[in-house]
Design an enzyme around this catalytic site. Structure first.
Site, short mmCIF file in Angstrom:
data_model
loop_
_atom_site.label_atom_id
_atom_site.label_comp_id
_atom_site.label_asym_id
_atom_site.label_seq_id
_atom_site.Cartn_x
_atom_site.Cartn_y
_atom_site.Cartn_z
N ASP A 10 0.86 -1.19 0.00
CA ASP A 10 0.00 0.00 0.00
C ASP A 10 0.90 1.24 0.00
OD1 ASP A 10 -3.09 0.83 1.06
OD2 ASP A 10 -1.50 2.26 1.55
N ASP A 111 -3.70 2.47 -5.30
CA ASP A 111 -2.56 2.52 -4.37
C ASP A 111 -2.33 1.23 -3.60
OD1 ASP A 111 -4.34 2.66 -2.15
OD2 ASP A 111 -2.85 3.86 -1.09
N GLU A 112 -2.93 0.13 -4.05
CA GLU A 112 -2.62 -1.11 -3.35
C GLU A 112 -2.80 -2.36 -4.20
OE1 GLU A 112 -5.76 -2.20 -0.22
OE2 GLU A 112 -5.99 -0.03 -0.48
P1 DGT Z 1 -1.94 5.95 4.07
O1 DGT Z 1 -2.66 5.87 5.38
O2 DGT Z 1 -0.53 6.39 4.23
O3 DGT Z 1 -2.09 4.72 3.24
O4 DGT Z 1 -2.66 7.15 3.30
P2 DGT Z 1 -3.42 7.16 1.91
O5 DGT Z 1 -3.72 8.57 1.59
O6 DGT Z 1 -2.66 6.42 0.86
O7 DGT Z 1 -4.77 6.44 2.32
P3 DGT Z 1 -5.55 5.22 1.64
O8 DGT Z 1 -4.63 4.11 1.31
O9 DGT Z 1 -6.70 4.91 2.54
O10 DGT Z 1 -6.16 5.86 0.33
C1 DGT Z 1 -5.48 5.91 -0.91
C2 DGT Z 1 -5.89 7.17 -1.68
O11 DGT Z 1 -7.31 7.17 -1.87
C3 DGT Z 1 -5.59 8.47 -0.97
O12 DGT Z 1 -4.28 8.94 -1.21
C4 DGT Z 1 -6.65 9.40 -1.49
C5 DGT Z 1 -7.83 8.50 -1.77
N1 DGT Z 1 -8.79 8.62 -0.66
C6 DGT Z 1 -8.80 7.98 0.53
N2 DGT Z 1 -9.81 8.36 1.31
C7 DGT Z 1 -10.50 9.29 0.58
C8 DGT Z 1 -11.68 10.10 0.84
O13 DGT Z 1 -12.30 10.03 1.91
N3 DGT Z 1 -12.06 10.93 -0.18
C9 DGT Z 1 -11.39 11.02 -1.37
N4 DGT Z 1 -11.83 11.84 -2.32
N5 DGT Z 1 -10.29 10.29 -1.63
C10 DGT Z 1 -9.85 9.45 -0.68
CA CA Z 2 -2.29 4.16 1.02
CA CA Z 3 -5.03 1.95 0.27
#
Ligand code: DGT
Ligand code: CA
Ligand code: CA
Length: 364
Positions: A10, A111-112
């Protein structure tokens, strides 16, 4: 069954990190990636934020206005609009590196992904750990992205493990250490368990996965339905026999219709949207798919196109959720709409196979 070796990879703070790759100066600043709504100004939500911004309480899904408030003393805070095309391009490059290093590669989302590497490491977790480190290094060198990897004998434990130490984590869970790894974790660590379910467990005085194991499968089934109850029961014990499967990454299902009359009337268009959702849903159901992204599409009277889409927090298979989101997108799409609409479409993408936790999201 022979012991499998499964990776879950991820990317860290994905959209925000993509922004850092093309502008390294951002790295030291709080970075928020925003989905601005059509209403103008700061209306809209945060898609994600880098870890510097997260320190101040910014997270996915909160209004942009709240994020600005939290960062009001940070003069260097940066708020950028989403650029999906760039994120997809970046994702595809990184996914190529993963594919080269997997026996079986399963795309989950931008992203995963899951990798089955059992054969190439001969079932050896030391070799697996080296391979995981190599993949991390290659992705960092070539794409400038950091990711977190979970390594274990199955998908569910690896998914939990990739989230265990973030960002830039590598968590190996040996087959004989799965209970030791899982038991101290909060029940919330189980994918699909949200705030609401967590509260239900807290009310039962259960906090950790170890506590959760005191509840028998019958009670869980009664509480959450058979499918979800059994899923939760198995997760707590690290049981998951789902194979890693190849999957096409860009499939989407869509239906488009030419309207009986050109229109920009909400009621009329909403009826059509609801019908289109039914048709799309029939296809996803037949193919046993959940979806995470929902979009609508206008062909306007001058034949120009307009589309809107949104990403759900969790994948779903629910028609109701599809219709609600599509109608909401219609509402947003119609704000400031001057031209009439000739054809109307609904699509779903970011598909995944329905499995144990599938409709868990419909009540979480
Ligand atoms: P992390 O915790 O380091 O994996 O952070 P992220 O940002 O990669 O979180 P993830 O893996 O849950 O989500 C991947 C991408 O999906 C993130 O960069 C942006 C998008 N995303 C996640 N949650 C939301 C949301 O609530 N709204 C929108 N519009 N996009 C989202
Ligand atoms: Ca992520
Ligand atoms: Ca993810």
């Amino acid at each position: 069954m022979e012991t499998r070796v499964v990776f879950h990879i991820d990317f860290d703070y994905f959209y925000a990190q993509c922004e850092e790759t093309r502008n390294p100066e951002l790295k030291s600043k709080p970075v928020c990636v925003c989905v601005f709504s059509d209403r103008g100004g700061d209306s809209g939500a945060i898609a994600t934020a880098n870890y510097t911004a997260r320190k101040y309480g910014v997270k996915s899904g909160i209004p942009i206005m709240f994020a600005k408030k939290k960062l009001q003393d940070k003069a260097d805070a940066v708020f950028l609009p989403v650029d999906f095309d760039y994120y997809i391009e970046t994702s595809e490059k990184a996914m190529e590196i993963m594919k080269e290093n997997a026996d079986i590669f399963e795309y989950v989302g931008k992203d995963e992904a899951y990798l089955d590497v059992t054969k190439r490491v001969g079932g050896d977790f030391d070799k697996a750990s080296h391979l995981a480190q190599q993949i991390k290094n290659k992705i960092r060198e070539r794409i400038k992205l950091s990711c977190s990897i979970g390594v274990s004998p199955n998908k569910i434990i690896s998914k939990i493990a990739s989230d265990f130490r973030k960002p830039d984590g590598l968590t190996i869970v040996l087959p004989e250490k799965t209970d030791e790894f899982l038991e101290p974790l909060k029940i919330r660590a189980i994918p699909g368990i949200g705030k609401k379910t967590e509260t239900q467990f807290t009310e039962m005085n259960l906090e950790t996965i170890k506590d959760l194991k005191k509840i028998d499968v019958f009670t869980l089934n009664k509480e959450f339905g058979r499918k979800n109850g059994t899923y939760i029961y198995n997760c707590a014990r690290g049981i998951d026999n789902e194979p890693v499967r190849e999957r096409e990454d860009s499939i989407q299902y869509s239906k488009i219709t030419t309207l009986k009359k050109d229109s920009k009337e909400y009621e009329f268009l909403a009826e059509n949207i609801i019908q289109l959702c039914k048709e799309v849903h029939e296809v996803t159901k037949k193919n046993n798919k959940m979806f995470k992204s929902i979009g609508i599409h206008f062909v306007q009277s001058d034949l120009s196109n307009k589309s809107k889409s949104r990403m759900l927090k969790n994948p779903t298979a629910s028609l109701d959720e599809l219709q609600k989101n599509a109608v909401q997108l219609l509402k947003e799409g119609l704000e400031n709409q001057t031209m009439t609409i000739r054809r109307l479409g609904v699509k779903v993408s970011e598909l995944s196979e329905i499995r144990g936790q599938s409709d868990i999201t419909s009540f979480f």
